[in-house]
Scaffold this motif. Structure first.
Motif, mmCIF file in Angstrom:
data_model
loop_
_atom_site.group_PDB
_atom_site.id
_atom_site.type_symbol
_atom_site.label_atom_id
_atom_site.label_comp_id
_atom_site.label_asym_id
_atom_site.label_seq_id
_atom_site.Cartn_x
_atom_site.Cartn_y
_atom_site.Cartn_z
ATOM 1 N N THR A 321 14.164 -9.876 -20.472
ATOM 2 C CA THR A 321 13.782 -8.774 -20.833
ATOM 3 C C THR A 321 15.179 -7.902 -20.852
ATOM 4 O O THR A 321 15.325 -7.276 -22.047
ATOM 5 C CB THR A 321 12.971 -7.957 -20.086
ATOM 6 N N HIS A 368 4.929 -8.968 -25.344
ATOM 7 C CA HIS A 368 5.117 -7.491 -26.150
ATOM 8 C C HIS A 368 5.188 -7.940 -27.781
ATOM 9 O O HIS A 368 5.381 -6.924 -28.405
ATOM 10 C CB HIS A 368 6.456 -7.045 -25.604
ATOM 11 N N GLU A 574 5.996 1.391 -35.907
ATOM 12 C CA GLU A 574 6.578 1.221 -34.317
ATOM 13 C C GLU A 574 6.193 0.161 -33.593
ATOM 14 O O GLU A 574 4.842 -0.405 -33.633
ATOM 15 C CB GLU A 574 6.034 2.480 -33.594
ATOM 16 N N ALA A 576 8.054 -3.003 -30.354
ATOM 17 C CA ALA A 576 8.932 -3.335 -29.260
ATOM 18 C C ALA A 576 9.972 -4.240 -30.113
ATOM 19 O O ALA A 576 9.837 -4.893 -30.899
ATOM 20 C CB ALA A 576 8.226 -3.985 -28.275
ATOM 21 N N ARG A 609 23.312 -0.603 -31.370
ATOM 22 C CA ARG A 609 22.705 -0.866 -30.089
ATOM 23 C C ARG A 609 22.578 -2.333 -29.903
ATOM 24 O O ARG A 609 21.709 -2.994 -30.447
ATOM 25 C CB ARG A 609 21.232 -0.210 -29.946
ATOM 26 N N PRO A 612 19.326 -4.442 -26.308
ATOM 27 C CA PRO A 612 18.499 -3.401 -25.846
ATOM 28 C C PRO A 612 17.394 -4.152 -25.081
ATOM 29 O O PRO A 612 17.023 -5.288 -25.344
ATOM 30 C CB PRO A 612 17.927 -2.883 -27.282
ATOM 31 N N HIS A 613 16.570 -3.400 -24.361
ATOM 32 C CA HIS A 613 15.435 -4.329 -23.496
ATOM 33 C C HIS A 613 14.354 -4.542 -24.624
ATOM 34 O O HIS A 613 13.999 -3.856 -25.638
ATOM 35 C CB HIS A 613 14.856 -3.120 -22.694
ATOM 36 N N LYS A 614 13.821 -5.821 -24.441
ATOM 37 C CA LYS A 614 12.848 -6.367 -25.181
ATOM 38 C C LYS A 614 11.426 -5.356 -25.351
ATOM 39 O O LYS A 614 10.821 -5.395 -26.484
ATOM 40 C CB LYS A 614 12.357 -7.601 -24.956
ATOM 41 N N THR A 615 11.372 -4.642 -24.168
ATOM 42 C CA THR A 615 10.271 -3.820 -24.320
ATOM 43 C C THR A 615 10.399 -2.263 -25.110
ATOM 44 O O THR A 615 9.517 -1.399 -24.998
ATOM 45 C CB THR A 615 9.976 -3.497 -22.881
ATOM 46 N N GLU A 616 11.761 -1.993 -25.412
ATOM 47 C CA GLU A 616 11.973 -0.959 -25.991
ATOM 48 C C GLU A 616 11.185 -0.771 -27.385
ATOM 49 O O GLU A 616 11.403 -1.575 -28.162
ATOM 50 C CB GLU A 616 13.581 -0.974 -26.176
ATOM 51 N N ARG A 617 10.509 0.375 -27.647
ATOM 52 C CA ARG A 617 9.784 0.521 -28.630
ATOM 53 C C ARG A 617 10.486 1.633 -29.700
ATOM 54 O O ARG A 617 10.983 2.260 -28.984
ATOM 55 C CB ARG A 617 8.452 0.961 -28.396
ATOM 56 N N ARG A 618 10.586 1.557 -30.996
ATOM 57 C CA ARG A 618 10.996 2.549 -31.754
ATOM 58 C C ARG A 618 10.420 2.366 -33.352
ATOM 59 O O ARG A 618 9.830 1.129 -33.523
ATOM 60 C CB ARG A 618 12.518 2.376 -32.109
#
Length: 632
Positions: A321, A368, A574, A576, A609, A612-618
């Protein structure tokens, strides 16, 4: 005409200067007279004002003499003239002995302090890093090693260069500031002298880094330094690992033989040319390389994980992660972005990008992934490229060679240079190396003149590369960057006239000129010395990373790329980052980060970036870019 009369004051001054010219005896006599002129009247005043002083003149004069003798340490004995003379003689002998002893001690201490300030004492550290030479890379290498040792107690770095120790210390302190827990030890002397090189205690060092010199015979000096290092070791077959940097590949074999079996030799010009071409093909890539190579953020590590043995490389991509897996090392061979179905063997080590070596811990994040947010359409094939190369230096043929290796059919390179910078023979040689897939054209002109650039239809090019002129003894060392800065000013004027930003890749020699360059925020600037310094610092912490970086920066290997985010995820959706990793896996790539278009002009990362964490959502914009490791 009567001769001019010299003033009395000038004659007395001349007479006084003439007596001093006679040496130490005259100076001692004047000092004795000066002391007597002060002490005798003062002693007489003390005696005559003393109510208990003898009443007779003889007694008072004896008292004055005794007081004078005590003040000047002459014994002060009274009585017969012979007795007084012997007392004065003994006092002078004692004074001469004490003065000589003090002088000897002072001279010895002064010589010792001068030797220490010159850096002539032997380093007694163990496991320390040794940096040999002084060049444009020294501040980068020392700064990165200090950052790498931020969490280590008792870390030390010994620097040997043919410069004054005090000057080196002041330069490092001014440029880098406090060194934290790392102790910086500077020693002065030629790096090609084994006796002087022994001052750094190389046999007990943890790693030795040999910096390229700034002189025309820089590579020959590096080879000679490597030979001196071997001669300074008690056993030439053993010793710490050595990392050296060269400019020309003609010296690589000799340097490798001199460095020994544990040596690693980097070619700075080849690496610089590769980075210039990669940045020219995808603007912003130099920012990614800077993030990956310095110790300020995430960097490369090698890690072994028994729990992942037997699983495929595609599964491992989503098994971390907080870290990004980009390949594996099998034996001594790095495999970057291998096929997803490659199994992980028991002796394989994973190549990961992580915040630190202890943060690479397995943590499955495959749940995710949102397959409905992944882009399904394949991107169209890239069209031919038109590249404008402004200026010429020793790296220009390497840049053209790198462009040829990744050129698409119909691509072209236009070179603009003066007669003194490049010859037709050089261009013909480069043209033959380029082959049929790349058209090479030479245009004569001064890139610092407005008319030269105005006649080029510069907006028709896909990328513009500005090369700095090679330093030469007959020119000031900062002249190459001065010409580059003038060229950038003219390009900025053309950008304003055209109403759009040009994709310019700039090569600078001096990192200090980066702040002066008239370029847009986040533009690509390649500083060869800084990049090689970063590479040397990274490899000094783990020698096995050398093969990884060689694969990463080769034209045929798996490199770092910036791709449109729309090739991986649906725009305005949006999701992850794990979804982006899964989409890149389908294309045989390893996603390691992204560049946000909205933040592309904001310091310090300019939208980059990494890891980034694999769980980061954008929410992904169509103009965002994804950073991947893979092949063209």
């Amino acid at each position: 005409m009567a001769p001019r009369r010299t003033p009395l004051g000038d004659r007395l001054r001349y007479w006084f200067d003439s007596t001093l010219a006679r040496g130490a005896p005259a100076l001692g006599g004047w000092l004795a007279l000066l002391c007597l002129a002060v002490v005798v009247p003062a002693s007489a005043a003390v005696v005559w004002t003393d109510p208990d002083a003898p009443a007779s003149l003889t007694g008072r004069l004896s008292q004055v003499w005794r007081l004078t003798g005590e003040t000047l340490r002459l014994g002060g004995v009274t009585g017969a003239p012979l007795r007084v003379a012997l007392s004065v003689l003994l006092a002078l002998v004692a004074l001469l002995y004490v003065s000589t002893l003090v002088g000897l001690i002072t001279t010895a201490l002064t010589e010792r302090l001068i030797a220490l300030r010159r850096g002539r004492s032997t380093v007694l550290e163990r496991g320390h890093a040794v940096v040999l030479g002084w060049s444009e890379q020294v501040f980068t290498v020392v700064g990165e090693l200090v950052a790498a040792n931020a969490n280590r107690r008792g870390a030390a770095l010994a620097l040997l260069a043919d410069r004054d120790k005090t000057v080196m210390e002041e330069a490092l302190n001014t440029k880098l500031g406090p060194s934290g827990r790392t102790r910086l030890i500077c020693r002065s002397g030629p790096t090609t002298d084994p006796a002087v090189l022994a001052l750094t205690n190389p046999a007990e060092a943890g790693v030795v880094l040999v910096l390229p010199h700034d002189e025309p015979d820089a590579d020959a000096q590096v080879v000679k330094t490597l030979l001196a290092f071997r001669a300074a070791l008690p056993d030439r077959d053993t010793g710490p690992p050595v990392i050296a940097a060269l400019r020309d590949d003609r010296y690589r074999l000799a340097a490798s033989l001199a460095a020994g079996p544990h040596g690693i030799v980097l070619e700075s010009d080849t690496v610089t040319a590769a980075l210039i071409v990669q940045a020219a093909r995808r603007p912003g890539l130099s920012l990614v390389h800077r993030e990956l190579l310095d110790f300020a953020g995430d960097e490369f590590y090698l890690t072994g994980e028994p729990s992942l043995v037997g699983r495929t490389f595609g599964d491992v991509l989503l098994a971390y992660t907080a870290s990004s897996v980009v390949g594996l090392v099998r034996g001594h061979t790095p495999l970057l972005s291998p096929p997803p179905d490659t199994p992980i063997g028991p002796d394989d080590q994973l190549v990961v990008i992580s915040r630190d070596d202890d943060t690479a811990r397995p943590d499955d994040c495959s749940h995710h992934v949102e397959e409905t947010a992944m882009a399904s359409e394949q991107p169209p094939p890239a069209p031919p490229e038109r590249v404008l190369l402004l200026g010429w230096n020793r790296r220009a043929p390497l840049v053209i060679e790198q462009l040829r290796r990744c050129a698409r059919p119909g691509s072209a390179v236009d070179v603009v240079a003066e007669d003194g910078e490049v010859t037709l023979q050089q261009v013909d040689d480069a043209d033959r190396e380029a082959g049929a897939g790349l058209t090479l054209t030479l245009r004569r002109g001064d890139v610092t003149r407005p008319g030269t650039l105005s006649d080029l239809e510069i907006t028709s090019y896909d990328s513009v590369i500005v090369l700095g002129r090679d330093p030469a003894p007959e020119r000031p060392s900062d002249e190459p960057d001065l010409r580059t800065l003038v060229t950038l000013l003219l390009l900025r004027r053309l950008e304003q006239a055209a109403g759009r930003e040009l994709p310019v890749v700039t090569e600078l020699i001096d990192d200090r000129n980066r702040a002066l360059a008239p370029i847009s925020p986040g533009a690509d600037v390649i500083i060869s010395g800084k990049l090689i310094g970063l590479l040397m610092a990274q490899i000094s912490q783990n020698r096995r990373l050398a093969a990884v970086f060689e694969e990463l920066f080769s034209a045929e290997g798996a490199g770092v790329h910036l791709r449109p985010a729309s090739d991986y995820v649906l725009p305005d959706r949006e999701t992850a980052f794990a979804t982006v990793v899964a989409a890149a896996r389908l294309r045989g790539e390893c996603a390691i980060g992204y560049r946000s278009h909205a933040d592309a002009s904001l310091k310090p990362g300019y939208g980059i970036r990494i890891n980034p964490h694999k769980t980061e959502r954008r929410r992904w914009d169509a103009r965002d870019e994804v950073v991947v490791v893979g092949r063209e």
